[in-house]
Write a protein that holds these residues in place. Structure first.
Motif, PDB file in Angstrom:
ATOM      1  N   ASP A 200       0.843  -1.207   0.000  1.00 50.76           N
ATOM      2  CA  ASP A 200       0.000   0.000   0.000  1.00 50.76           C
ATOM      3  C   ASP A 200       0.869   1.245   0.000  1.00 50.76           C
ATOM      4  O   ASP A 200       0.577   2.229  -0.707  1.00 50.76           O
ATOM      5  N   MET A 201       1.927   1.221   0.801  1.00 56.17           N
ATOM      6  CA  MET A 201       2.858   2.347   0.833  1.00 56.17           C
ATOM      7  C   MET A 201       3.493   2.564  -0.537  1.00 56.17           C
ATOM      8  O   MET A 201       3.608   3.690  -1.022  1.00 56.17           O
ATOM      9  N   ALA A 202       3.888   1.466  -1.172  1.00 57.44           N
ATOM     10  CA  ALA A 202       4.511   1.560  -2.493  1.00 57.44           C
ATOM     11  C   ALA A 202       3.529   2.110  -3.518  1.00 57.44           C
ATOM     12  O   ALA A 202       3.894   2.918  -4.378  1.00 57.44           O
ATOM     13  N   GLY A 203       2.272   1.679  -3.434  1.00 61.73           N
ATOM     14  CA  GLY A 203       1.261   2.168  -4.360  1.00 61.73           C
ATOM     15  C   GLY A 203       1.013   3.655  -4.221  1.00 61.73           C
ATOM     16  O   GLY A 203       0.767   4.358  -5.215  1.00 61.73           O
ATOM     17  N   GLU A 204       1.096   4.149  -2.992  1.00 61.98           N
ATOM     18  CA  GLU A 204       0.916   5.586  -2.762  1.00 61.98           C
ATOM     19  C   GLU A 204       2.111   6.383  -3.270  1.00 61.98           C
ATOM     20  O   GLU A 204       1.954   7.510  -3.767  1.00 61.98           O
ATOM     21  N   SER A 205       3.297   5.824  -3.156  1.00 59.08           N
ATOM     22  CA  SER A 205       4.509   6.520  -3.585  1.00 59.08           C
ATOM     23  C   SER A 205       4.730   6.420  -5.090  1.00 59.08           C
ATOM     24  O   SER A 205       5.273   7.350  -5.703  1.00 59.08           O
ATOM     25  N   TYR A 206       4.317   5.302  -5.690  1.00 56.52           N
ATOM     26  CA  TYR A 206       4.539   5.074  -7.121  1.00 56.52           C
ATOM     27  C   TYR A 206       3.232   4.640  -7.784  1.00 56.52           C
ATOM     28  O   TYR A 206       3.081   3.480  -8.205  1.00 56.52           O
ATOM     29  N   TRP A 208       2.096   5.069 -10.576  1.00 54.83           N
ATOM     30  CA  TRP A 208       2.232   4.734 -11.991  1.00 54.83           C
ATOM     31  C   TRP A 208       2.765   3.321 -12.209  1.00 54.83           C
ATOM     32  O   TRP A 208       2.874   2.860 -13.346  1.00 54.83           O
ATOM     33  N   LEU A 209       3.055   2.608 -11.113  1.00 53.98           N
ATOM     34  CA  LEU A 209       3.572   1.245 -11.227  1.00 53.98           C
ATOM     35  C   LEU A 209       2.526   0.219 -10.778  1.00 53.98           C
ATOM     36  O   LEU A 209       1.772   0.479  -9.829  1.00 53.98           O
ATOM     37  N   PRO A 210       2.484  -0.954 -11.405  1.00 53.80           N
ATOM     38  CA  PRO A 210       1.591  -2.026 -10.946  1.00 53.80           C
ATOM     39  C   PRO A 210       2.216  -2.763  -9.756  1.00 53.80           C
ATOM     40  O   PRO A 210       2.677  -3.899  -9.869  1.00 53.80           O
ATOM     41  N   VAL A 211       2.243  -2.091  -8.606  1.00 53.60           N
ATOM     42  CA  VAL A 211       3.011  -2.592  -7.467  1.00 53.60           C
ATOM     43  C   VAL A 211       2.500  -3.941  -6.958  1.00 53.60           C
ATOM     44  O   VAL A 211       3.273  -4.745  -6.438  1.00 53.60           O
ATOM     45  N   GLU A 212       1.207  -4.211  -7.105  1.00 54.32           N
ATOM     46  CA  GLU A 212       0.679  -5.503  -6.661  1.00 54.32           C
ATOM     47  C   GLU A 212       1.344  -6.649  -7.409  1.00 54.32           C
ATOM     48  O   GLU A 212       1.520  -7.742  -6.879  1.00 54.32           O
ATOM     49  N   MET A 213       1.716  -6.402  -8.656  1.00 55.39           N
ATOM     50  CA  MET A 213       2.357  -7.435  -9.464  1.00 55.39           C
ATOM     51  C   MET A 213       3.861  -7.499  -9.224  1.00 55.39           C
ATOM     52  O   MET A 213       4.466  -8.560  -9.341  1.00 55.39           O
ATOM     53  N   LEU A 214       4.466  -6.355  -8.870  1.00 52.24           N
ATOM     54  CA  LEU A 214       5.922  -6.267  -8.807  1.00 52.24           C
ATOM     55  C   LEU A 214       6.510  -6.455  -7.419  1.00 52.24           C
ATOM     56  O   LEU A 214       7.682  -6.807  -7.283  1.00 52.24           O
ATOM     57  N   MET A 215       5.710  -6.243  -6.371  1.00 54.07           N
ATOM     58  CA  MET A 215       6.248  -6.195  -5.015  1.00 54.07           C
ATOM     59  C   MET A 215       6.644  -7.581  -4.512  1.00 54.07           C
ATOM     60  O   MET A 215       5.824  -8.502  -4.444  1.00 54.07           O
ATOM     61  N   LYS A 216       7.908  -7.737  -4.155  1.00 56.68           N
ATOM     62  CA  LYS A 216       8.401  -9.012  -3.638  1.00 56.68           C
ATOM     63  C   LYS A 216       8.010  -9.220  -2.175  1.00 56.68           C
ATOM     64  O   LYS A 216       7.830 -10.357  -1.729  1.00 56.68           O
ATOM     65  N   ASP A 217       7.924  -8.121  -1.425  1.00 57.64           N
ATOM     66  CA  ASP A 217       7.663  -8.193   0.018  1.00 57.64           C
ATOM     67  C   ASP A 217       6.464  -7.310   0.366  1.00 57.64           C
ATOM     68  O   ASP A 217       6.633  -6.225   0.938  1.00 57.64           O
ATOM     69  N   PRO A 218       5.245  -7.740   0.042  1.00 62.33           N
ATOM     70  CA  PRO A 218       4.076  -6.872   0.238  1.00 62.33           C
ATOM     71  C   PRO A 218       3.744  -6.598   1.701  1.00 62.33           C
ATOM     72  O   PRO A 218       3.149  -5.577   2.022  1.00 62.33           O
ATOM     73  N   MET A 219       4.112  -7.504   2.599  1.00 59.09           N
ATOM     74  CA  MET A 219       3.903  -7.343   4.047  1.00 59.09           C
ATOM     75  C   MET A 219       2.510  -6.768   4.347  1.00 59.09           C
ATOM     76  O   MET A 219       2.352  -5.638   4.811  1.00 59.09           O
ATOM     77  N   LYS A 220       1.501  -7.561   4.097  1.00 64.24           N
ATOM     78  CA  LYS A 220       0.116  -7.110   4.252  1.00 64.24           C
ATOM     79  C   LYS A 220      -0.344  -7.258   5.701  1.00 64.24           C
ATOM     80  O   LYS A 220      -1.043  -8.198   6.067  1.00 64.24           O
ATOM     81  N   GLY A 237       1.567   9.208  15.213  1.00 70.39           N
ATOM     82  CA  GLY A 237       1.603  10.655  15.341  1.00 70.39           C
ATOM     83  C   GLY A 237       0.904  11.341  14.186  1.00 70.39           C
ATOM     84  O   GLY A 237       0.960  10.878  13.044  1.00 70.39           O
ATOM     85  N   THR A 238       0.248  12.437  14.458  1.00 73.94           N
ATOM     86  CA  THR A 238      -0.487  13.151  13.416  1.00 73.94           C
ATOM     87  C   THR A 238       0.437  13.764  12.371  1.00 73.94           C
ATOM     88  O   THR A 238       0.012  14.002  11.233  1.00 73.94           O
ATOM     89  N   ASP A 239       1.694  14.038  12.732  1.00 69.03           N
ATOM     90  CA  ASP A 239       2.627  14.678  11.808  1.00 69.03           C
ATOM     91  C   ASP A 239       3.636  13.704  11.213  1.00 69.03           C
ATOM     92  O   ASP A 239       4.722  14.096  10.802  1.00 69.03           O
ATOM     93  N   ASP A 240       3.275  12.437  11.167  1.00 63.74           N
ATOM     94  CA  ASP A 240       4.169  11.419  10.604  1.00 63.74           C
ATOM     95  C   ASP A 240       4.274  11.624   9.096  1.00 63.74           C
ATOM     96  O   ASP A 240       3.295  11.451   8.363  1.00 63.74           O
ATOM     97  N   ALA A 241       5.472  11.990   8.627  1.00 67.36           N
ATOM     98  CA  ALA A 241       5.692  12.241   7.202  1.00 67.36           C
ATOM     99  C   ALA A 241       6.205  11.010   6.467  1.00 67.36           C
ATOM    100  O   ALA A 241       6.375  11.046   5.242  1.00 67.36           O
ATOM    101  N   VAL A 242       6.467   9.922   7.194  1.00 65.23           N
ATOM    102  CA  VAL A 242       6.972   8.694   6.582  1.00 65.23           C
ATOM    103  C   VAL A 242       5.831   7.718   6.328  1.00 65.23           C
ATOM    104  O   VAL A 242       5.636   7.236   5.206  1.00 65.23           O
ATOM    105  N   ILE A 243       5.083   7.407   7.372  1.00 63.97           N
ATOM    106  CA  ILE A 243       3.886   6.567   7.258  1.00 63.97           C
ATOM    107  C   ILE A 243       2.712   7.399   7.764  1.00 63.97           C
ATOM    108  O   ILE A 243       2.583   7.613   8.967  1.00 63.97           O
ATOM    109  N   PRO A 244       1.874   7.884   6.878  1.00 68.05           N
ATOM    110  CA  PRO A 244       0.775   8.763   7.300  1.00 68.05           C
ATOM    111  C   PRO A 244      -0.107   8.127   8.366  1.00 68.05           C
ATOM    112  O   PRO A 244      -0.308   6.907   8.387  1.00 68.05           O
TER     113      PRO A 244
END
Length: 290
Positions: A200-206, A208-220, A237-244
């Motif tokens: 999910d994090m990868a999908g938000e960052s990229y 334009w990529l089919p991350v569900e198909m490409l991600m080796k470590d989806p960690m769901k 934290g409300t101000d978390d800029a790494v993981i919202p």
């Protein structure tokens, strides 16, 4: 005059007709070039994706270097023979829990020493492994390897007989949830700045990529958290800029009862321990620990 106009019109039509094949060829070339560029970018991301997820750095210092006199550094061997460094400390008494701590994706274990000091100063035990591939440990990190290691680490810590709190920090929240889903005797699962899933994090960052198909470590984590039978405590934290913070809120909805979420106003990704996390965990254990 009419013949001249007709000739002019015919010439214009011929010119237009000749321009279309050129435009089409140019468009096709542009599409092909864009497709090649996309494929190259996607290929680069696929090949190098683990370098974005796992970011070890620095040298592993010793507990003594950090003034942690009651903490020992041990080398344990995983089932596949990989040697892992673990920082350990005994609880003050058998009824006091041991915290199995899975750290985040950057730096290394010794960078968390201030957190470990809070834990051992409270009389709690500590079992904090490095991730394989990080300073102090052999091997290469992957979801499958780290989850397998996490279960083995938990079993080692639980064998001592004291109750166990499983604490995951950032990347480690996926491991903590996996342990909680697989081990029924966990006392409490604490998730510090968690994600719903790495994919999910990868999908938000990229996007334009089919991350569900490409991600080796989806960690769901969202698929594991509902299987955790122990009480779950999510801190974000409300101000978390790494993981919202929305990831923590959504993950809370996936979790089963008993569960609790603590949203700390103004806190970022790495300062939750400075803004009351450990006191909240101790209070939670006092109310619900076994």
């Amino acid at each position: 005059m009419a013949e001249a106009e007709a000739g002019s019109a015919a010439g214009a039509q011929e010119k237009h007709a000749g321009a279309w094949p050129k435009f089409r060829r140019g468009l096709i070339k542009l599409v092909i070039a864009a497709a090649i560029a996309y494929a190259m970018a996607a290929g680069y991301m696929y090949v190098n994706q683990r370098s974005f997820v796992f970011v070890p750095s620095g040298e592993l210092e010793t507990p003594a270097d950090k003034g942690l006199e009651t903490v020992s550094a041990e080398i344990v061997e995983m089932a596949d023979g990989t040697k892992i460094t673990v920082w350990t400390a005994e609880p003050v008494d058998p009824g006091t829990p041991t915290v199995v701590y899975f750290h985040g994706n950057s730096s290394n274990l010794s960078g968390r020493w201030k957190r470990f000091k809070q834990i051992v100063d409270s009389g709690y035990g500590l079992y904090a492994p490095t991730h394989r591939g990080y300073a102090g440990s052999e091997g290469s990190p992957s979801e499958a390897a780290l989850v397998s290691d996490a279960l083995e680490h938990y079993d080692r810590a639980a064998a001592a007989g004291s109750p166990v709190i499983v604490h995951g920090e950032s990347l480690g929240t996926g491991l903590a949830a996996a342990v909680g889903a697989e081990r029924s005797d966990v006392g409490l699962v604490v998730l510090e700045a968690p994600y719903t899933a790495l994919v999910d994090m990868a999908g938000e960052s990229y996007p334009w990529l089919p991350v569900e198909m490409l991600m080796k470590d989806p960690m769901k984590t969202r698929e594991r958290i509902g299987k955790v039978g122990a009480p779950v405590m999510i801190v974000h934290g409300t101000d978390d800029a790494v993981i919202p913070v929305d990831h923590g809120k959504r993950l809370f909805e996936f979790a089963s009862d008993p569960k609790e979420i603590l949203i700390i106003e103004g806190a970022g990704h790495s300062d939750l321990w400075k803004t009351g996390l450990w006191d909240a965990v101790r209070d939670k254990w006092a109310r619900e620990g076994t």
